[in-house]
Motif scaffolding. Structure first.
Motif, PDB file in Angstrom:
ATOM      1  N   ASP A 114       0.858  -1.183   0.000  1.00 37.55           N
ATOM      2  CA  ASP A 114       0.000   0.000   0.000  1.00 37.55           C
ATOM      3  C   ASP A 114       0.897   1.237   0.000  1.00 37.55           C
ATOM      4  O   ASP A 114       1.599   1.500   0.978  1.00 37.55           O
ATOM      5  CB  ASP A 114      -0.892  -0.021   1.248  1.00 37.55           C
ATOM      6  CG  ASP A 114      -1.957   1.072   1.211  1.00 37.55           C
ATOM      7  OD1 ASP A 114      -1.667   2.182   0.721  1.00 37.55           O
ATOM      8  OD2 ASP A 114      -3.083   0.810   1.687  1.00 37.55           O
ATOM      9  N   LEU A 115       0.870   1.971  -1.088  1.00 34.86           N
ATOM     10  CA  LEU A 115       1.777   3.111  -1.233  1.00 34.86           C
ATOM     11  C   LEU A 115       1.459   4.243  -0.270  1.00 34.86           C
ATOM     12  O   LEU A 115       2.336   5.056   0.050  1.00 34.86           O
ATOM     13  CB  LEU A 115       1.733   3.623  -2.678  1.00 34.86           C
ATOM     14  CG  LEU A 115       2.210   2.626  -3.750  1.00 34.86           C
ATOM     15  CD1 LEU A 115       2.084   3.244  -5.143  1.00 34.86           C
ATOM     16  CD2 LEU A 115       3.644   2.189  -3.498  1.00 34.86           C
ATOM     17  N   GLU A 116       0.226   4.283   0.208  1.00 31.74           N
ATOM     18  CA  GLU A 116      -0.138   5.336   1.157  1.00 31.74           C
ATOM     19  C   GLU A 116       0.380   5.043   2.557  1.00 31.74           C
ATOM     20  O   GLU A 116       0.925   5.908   3.238  1.00 31.74           O
ATOM     21  CB  GLU A 116      -1.664   5.504   1.188  1.00 31.74           C
ATOM     22  CG  GLU A 116      -2.248   6.063  -0.105  1.00 31.74           C
ATOM     23  CD  GLU A 116      -3.744   6.289   0.004  1.00 31.74           C
ATOM     24  OE1 GLU A 116      -4.307   6.051   1.108  1.00 31.74           O
ATOM     25  OE2 GLU A 116      -4.364   6.694  -0.994  1.00 31.74           O
ATOM     26  N   THR A 117       0.208   3.797   2.992  1.00 28.90           N
ATOM     27  CA  THR A 117       0.628   3.433   4.351  1.00 28.90           C
ATOM     28  C   THR A 117       2.023   2.823   4.408  1.00 28.90           C
ATOM     29  O   THR A 117       2.643   2.771   5.471  1.00 28.90           O
ATOM     30  CB  THR A 117      -0.361   2.429   4.963  1.00 28.90           C
ATOM     31  OG1 THR A 117      -0.344   1.212   4.184  1.00 28.90           O
ATOM     32  CG2 THR A 117      -1.763   2.999   4.961  1.00 28.90           C
ATOM     33  N   GLY A 118       2.505   2.337   3.240  1.00 30.71           N
ATOM     34  CA  GLY A 118       3.795   1.670   3.212  1.00 30.71           C
ATOM     35  C   GLY A 118       3.766   0.292   3.853  1.00 30.71           C
ATOM     36  O   GLY A 118       4.810  -0.241   4.240  1.00 30.71           O
ATOM     37  N   LYS A 119       2.575  -0.308   3.942  1.00 28.70           N
ATOM     38  CA  LYS A 119       2.426  -1.605   4.593  1.00 28.70           C
ATOM     39  C   LYS A 119       2.044  -2.685   3.576  1.00 28.70           C
ATOM     40  O   LYS A 119       1.451  -2.407   2.542  1.00 28.70           O
ATOM     41  CB  LYS A 119       1.374  -1.558   5.702  1.00 28.70           C
ATOM     42  CG  LYS A 119       1.600  -0.473   6.749  1.00 28.70           C
ATOM     43  CD  LYS A 119       2.932  -0.619   7.468  1.00 28.70           C
ATOM     44  CE  LYS A 119       3.126   0.482   8.508  1.00 28.70           C
ATOM     45  NZ  LYS A 119       4.464   0.407   9.149  1.00 28.70           N
TER      46      LYS A 119
END
Length: 469
Positions: A114-119
């Motif tokens: 997930d590019l927004e959360t980096g998870k």
């Protein structure tokens, strides 16, 4: 050579496992079907009333089968060597346990970050894909069995998982190929990866360990256990991540049929190759699985049941001939312990091209318009792709997997040539005693067997000399 790995092996295991803990803490999280808060929200948003609709209950039986194949099937298949059963099943256990952790990270970074959360979100399907990722390195291990140290195997797995994740992303995402059972991304890649490493690590004096490069009765029986586990669960392997419904159903049927056909032609060729029609256990342990390998790509396609029989029929013949006449191994000086060239590399390559042909031959009359879209995922930017173009990309994907295996294997092979890994000497290969504690009773039993074999060899030589005289 110094085979003492008392410092290097614990250091690699501890440091790399600590690295996994840190990386998992930074990146890995439960997905929406395994996180309690997200699952309750997901149920509410999708009007789901029962937990039985959780993907776990659909995928876990397949995951369980694949997991058994990775640890029991592959592990016991490599116990055929008379003096390397501990190494075969034990090192398989080690590198698969490390590999699945690294695979969750590598595949997560490429497919589910997930590019927004980096998870990275993981669920039961992530576990199946991680096992698939490990399979490529375990196949490579087969080509190197008995000739490398456990530290070298960890390095092979580290780079093998990394290369697998990259080539899988290129083949499945960029080229948009279909390869549910991994003929291309698993078997062709893993086979040629191991063969390339073996070629670079060529040992000109390996004949000094020839006395140990073979099986005895009980080791062949143990290896046959691995064969049977792999053979029984291969339909699950090829269908584990296919589409719900008809796709998974069809993949299991096609693989089941191909495997059955492969057994008969393997037995036929093995018997024909001997003057008295006796069977060779090497052929039965290995070539009987080639149909499952070759069916990996086309398993979810409408190849038809008789088409699956033909694939198994031909692959049993080709694989058995590969064991009977290893001319390529002799010409290129490949020291392929388990014969992965004949079981994985060639059937995987053939499976990729079979998938390309079946894809290119697909018609709307057979699949239906919606069926073509469903099976080949002609959606989004690929909505206007024709079946002919899809077939071309399937063939290109096969070439990509082979190229990654060969080039990556050569690079890793040169890394493993540095004299720092504790690998065994040429006269000390295929022997558990180098890296395992072997008790005195086991040693005495082995040396008794070894003396018996030597006496029988001498008697055979004398009888031949007498007949010539």
């Amino acid at each position: 050579m110094n085979t003492n790995v008392r410092i290097s092996l614990p250091a690699v295991c501890f440091v790399w496992q600590i690295a996994m803990v840190i990386l998992f803490g930074v990146f890995i999280r439960y997905d929406e079907e395994s996180d309690v808060k997200l699952w309750l929200r997901f149920k509410q948003e999708h009007n789901i009333t029962s937990d039985i609709d959780n993907d776990f209950y659909f995928r876990y039986p397949s995951f369980q089968d694949v997991h058994v194949m990775i640890f029991v099937g592959f592990g016991f298949l490599m116990t055929f060597l008379k003096r390397y059963s501990f190494g075969g099943v034990g090192f398989n256990f080690l590198i698969a346990s490390f590999g699945l952790q690294w695979a969750l990270l590598m595949q997560g970074w490429f497919h589910s970050l997930d590019l927004e959360t980096g998870k990275i979100s993981i669920g039961v399907e992530s576990l199946i894909n991680a096992d698939f990722c490990c399979a490529g390195s375990l196949i490579a291990f087969g080509a190197l069995l008995g000739k490398v140290s456990p530290v070298q195997l960890m390095v092979v797995t580290l780079f093998g998982i990394t290369l697998f994740a990259v080539e899988e992303f290129i083949i499945l995402s960029l080229l948009h190929c279909r390869d549910a059972g991994g003929s291309m991304v698993i078997h062709a890649f893993g086979g040629y990866y191991g063969l390339a490493i073996s070629w670079v690590l060529y040992r000109p004096n390996l004949h000094l360990s020839k006395r140990l490069n073979g099986s005895v009765y009980h080791s062949d029986v143990f290896a046959m256990i691995g064969t049977l586990f792999l053979w029984m669960f291969w339909p699950s392997f090829n269908s584990a991540i296919t589409d719900h419904g008809d796709g998974q159903h069809r993949a299991a049927i096609n693989t089941y049929i191909a495997l059955a056909s492969c057994v008969l032609t393997t037995v036929a060729i093995s018997s024909m190759s001997q003057k008295k029609g006796k069977l060779d256990m090497v052929h039965i342990q290995n070539a009987t699985l080639a149909g499952g390998v070759a069916m990996g790509t086309a398993a979810e396609f409408m190849i038809t049941p008789y088409g699956s029989l033909i694939v198994g029929f031909c692959c049993g013949i080709i694989s058995t001939f590969g064991y009977l006449f290893p001319f390529l191994e002799r010409a290129l000086k490949l020291q392929d312990t388990c014969g992965v060239h004949n079981l994985h590399a060639v059937p995987g390559m053939l499976g990729g091209f079979i998938g390309a042909i079946v894809a290119a031959a697909a018609t709307e009359e057979v699949y239906g318009r919606e069926g073509l879209i469903r099976v080949f995922d002609f959606t989004g930017s690929f909505a206007n792709r024709s079946v002919g173009t899809q077939g071309g990309f399937q063939a290109a994907g096969t070439c990509v997997s082979i190229a990654f295996g060969l080039v990556g294997g050569v690079i890793v092979g040169f890394i493993l040539r540095f004299p720092i890994w504790g690998d065994p000497a040429d006269d000390n290969c295929y022997d558990d005693e180098v890296y395992w504690e072997v008790n005195e009773k086991q040693k005495k039993h082995f040396y008794h067997c070894r003396l018996t074999f030597q006496i029988s060899d001498i008697n055979e030589f004398l009888s031949l000399s007498g007949s010539r005289g």
